[in-house]
Design an enzyme around this catalytic site. Structure first.
Site, mmCIF file in Angstrom:
data_model
loop_
_atom_site.group_PDB
_atom_site.id
_atom_site.type_symbol
_atom_site.label_atom_id
_atom_site.label_comp_id
_atom_site.label_asym_id
_atom_site.label_seq_id
_atom_site.Cartn_x
_atom_site.Cartn_y
_atom_site.Cartn_z
ATOM 1 N N GLY A 17 40.721 128.206 20.799
ATOM 2 C CA GLY A 17 41.950 128.735 21.394
ATOM 3 C C GLY A 17 42.099 128.578 22.893
ATOM 4 O O GLY A 17 42.866 129.316 23.505
ATOM 5 N N SER A 18 41.424 127.593 23.488
ATOM 6 C CA SER A 18 41.561 127.466 24.941
ATOM 7 C C SER A 18 42.964 127.010 25.346
ATOM 8 O O SER A 18 43.489 127.439 26.384
ATOM 9 C CB SER A 18 40.497 126.538 25.529
ATOM 10 O OG SER A 18 40.772 125.191 25.245
ATOM 11 N N ASN A 19 43.596 126.177 24.525
ATOM 12 C CA ASN A 19 44.976 125.773 24.859
ATOM 13 C C ASN A 19 45.944 126.943 24.696
ATOM 14 O O ASN A 19 46.845 127.128 25.527
ATOM 15 C CB ASN A 19 45.412 124.584 23.986
ATOM 16 C CG ASN A 19 44.901 123.262 24.542
ATOM 17 O OD1 ASN A 19 45.428 122.763 25.537
ATOM 18 N ND2 ASN A 19 43.859 122.719 23.933
ATOM 19 N N LYS A 71 50.962 124.136 -0.544
ATOM 20 C CA LYS A 71 51.196 124.047 0.900
ATOM 21 C C LYS A 71 52.584 124.580 1.256
ATOM 22 O O LYS A 71 52.751 125.251 2.270
ATOM 23 C CB LYS A 71 51.069 122.585 1.340
ATOM 24 C CG LYS A 71 51.250 122.387 2.820
ATOM 25 C CD LYS A 71 50.854 121.006 3.246
ATOM 26 C CE LYS A 71 51.065 120.847 4.732
ATOM 27 N NZ LYS A 71 49.937 120.299 5.422
ATOM 28 N N MET A 96 44.322 122.730 13.094
ATOM 29 C CA MET A 96 43.661 121.598 12.447
ATOM 30 C C MET A 96 44.238 121.313 11.059
ATOM 31 O O MET A 96 43.499 121.265 10.067
ATOM 32 C CB MET A 96 42.149 121.857 12.360
ATOM 33 C CG MET A 96 41.517 122.243 13.677
ATOM 34 S SD MET A 96 41.883 121.085 15.002
ATOM 35 C CE MET A 96 40.595 119.890 14.684
ATOM 36 N N ARG A 97 45.540 121.137 11.002
ATOM 37 C CA ARG A 97 46.203 120.998 9.715
ATOM 38 C C ARG A 97 47.502 120.217 9.933
ATOM 39 O O ARG A 97 48.152 120.382 10.963
ATOM 40 C CB ARG A 97 46.516 122.421 9.230
ATOM 41 C CG ARG A 97 46.873 122.584 7.800
ATOM 42 C CD ARG A 97 46.887 124.065 7.467
ATOM 43 N NE ARG A 97 45.543 124.623 7.481
ATOM 44 C CZ ARG A 97 44.665 124.456 6.505
ATOM 45 N NH1 ARG A 97 44.987 123.786 5.434
ATOM 46 N NH2 ARG A 97 43.450 124.959 6.606
ATOM 47 N N LEU A 98 47.828 119.390 8.962
ATOM 48 C CA LEU A 98 49.074 118.641 9.046
ATOM 49 C C LEU A 98 50.241 119.582 8.723
ATOM 50 O O LEU A 98 50.190 120.302 7.730
ATOM 51 C CB LEU A 98 48.998 117.513 8.010
ATOM 52 C CG LEU A 98 49.751 116.220 8.280
ATOM 53 C CD1 LEU A 98 49.394 115.641 9.648
ATOM 54 C CD2 LEU A 98 49.420 115.207 7.180
ATOM 55 N N ASN A 113 52.794 119.405 19.906
ATOM 56 C CA ASN A 113 51.346 119.359 19.664
ATOM 57 C C ASN A 113 50.652 118.751 20.870
ATOM 58 O O ASN A 113 51.245 117.975 21.618
ATOM 59 C CB ASN A 113 51.057 118.500 18.420
ATOM 60 C CG ASN A 113 49.574 118.455 18.080
ATOM 61 O OD1 ASN A 113 48.875 119.475 18.154
ATOM 62 N ND2 ASN A 113 49.062 117.290 17.713
ATOM 63 N N HIS A 115 47.154 116.521 21.845
ATOM 64 C CA HIS A 115 46.078 115.730 21.233
ATOM 65 C C HIS A 115 45.212 115.127 22.339
ATOM 66 O O HIS A 115 45.743 114.602 23.322
ATOM 67 C CB HIS A 115 46.674 114.623 20.357
ATOM 68 C CG HIS A 115 45.630 113.841 19.638
ATOM 69 N ND1 HIS A 115 44.929 114.348 18.553
ATOM 70 C CD2 HIS A 115 45.110 112.604 19.876
ATOM 71 C CE1 HIS A 115 44.057 113.450 18.145
ATOM 72 N NE2 HIS A 115 44.142 112.384 18.925
#
Ligand code: GRF
Length: 208
Positions: A17-19, A71, A96-98, A113, A115
């Site tokens: 959770g740093s972002n 989903k 960490m999921r689409l 997002n 990356h």
């Protein structure tokens, strides 16, 4: 200053959770006047980000995919929380999921997002290790809008970072993280200020 009320932002994260914390702390210090963080959504049990968000005063919910038959059902459960909080937009921060059609359909061009590579190079997991293994001398970070494909949507902002011969995955992660934090805050400031305009795949920045 934003013309309207602050954008009600939900942040999605899966782990450290740093972002997410960088976003919350930028809000607290006045660097993101157009953002109101209304919810932290976490898809994993006991992820450190849950406690950190609560300490920051941001409500946090844990929603586990395995508790739902599909989903779509999982994302509908998230959607109920987002509607409850009247969220306007989503920032994925180490989620960490689409993201699937339910959320994309509900928030078109309103999901961002971060990356840790210069996309389209090295999408997916372990982008830093991929960069080292490939032998690139420069990598970086990308903030982009989210579409149905992994690490694929229109690029908002990129910042480059050198890769040194002695780098390990850990040292590169460490060099990239503060740049991620800075880039995400910059991109969210522009997004919440209404300064980003999509033209096909291109994101045009309007002046302040
Ligand atoms: C970051 O490197 C982010 O770019 C990637 O996953 C990592 C999450 O780190 N998508 P953190 O949880 O924000 O510290």
């Amino acid at each position: 200053m934003p013309e309207h009320r602050p954008l009600r932002l939900a942040v999605f994260a899966s782990g450290r959770g740093s972002n997410a914390m960088a976003i919350f702390s930028a809000v607290r210090s006045g660097r993101l006047p157009g953002i109101d963080p209304v919810l932290l959504v976490c898809d994993r049990e006991k992820a450190p980000v849950l406690e950190k968000a609560r300490e920051s005063g941001v409500p946090a919910v844990q929603i586990l995919p395995r508790s739902y038959p599909s989903k779509d059902d999982y994302e509908k459960a998230i959607l109920a929380h987002l509607h409850d909080k009247k969220a306007d937009a989503i920032a994925l921060a180490g989620y960490m999921r689409l993201v699937g059609p339910v959320l994309i359909g509900a928030f078109p061009d309103r999901i961002l997002n971060i990356h840790p590579s210069l996309l389209p190079a090295f999408p997916g997991l372990h982008a830093q290790r991929q960069a080292i293994d490939y032998g690139v001398r420069v990598t970086g970070v990308t903030v982009h809008f989210v579409d149905l494909l992994m690490d694929h949507g229109p690029i908002i902002l990129q910042k480059s970072v050198p890769v040194f011969p002695e780098d390990t995955e850990e040292t590169l992660v460490e060099r990239l993280l503060p740049v991620e934090h800075e880039a995400y805050v910059e991109a969210l400031a522009a997004f919440s200020g209404g300064r980003l305009q999509l033209s096909g795949r291109r994101v045009l920045w309007k002046a302040d």
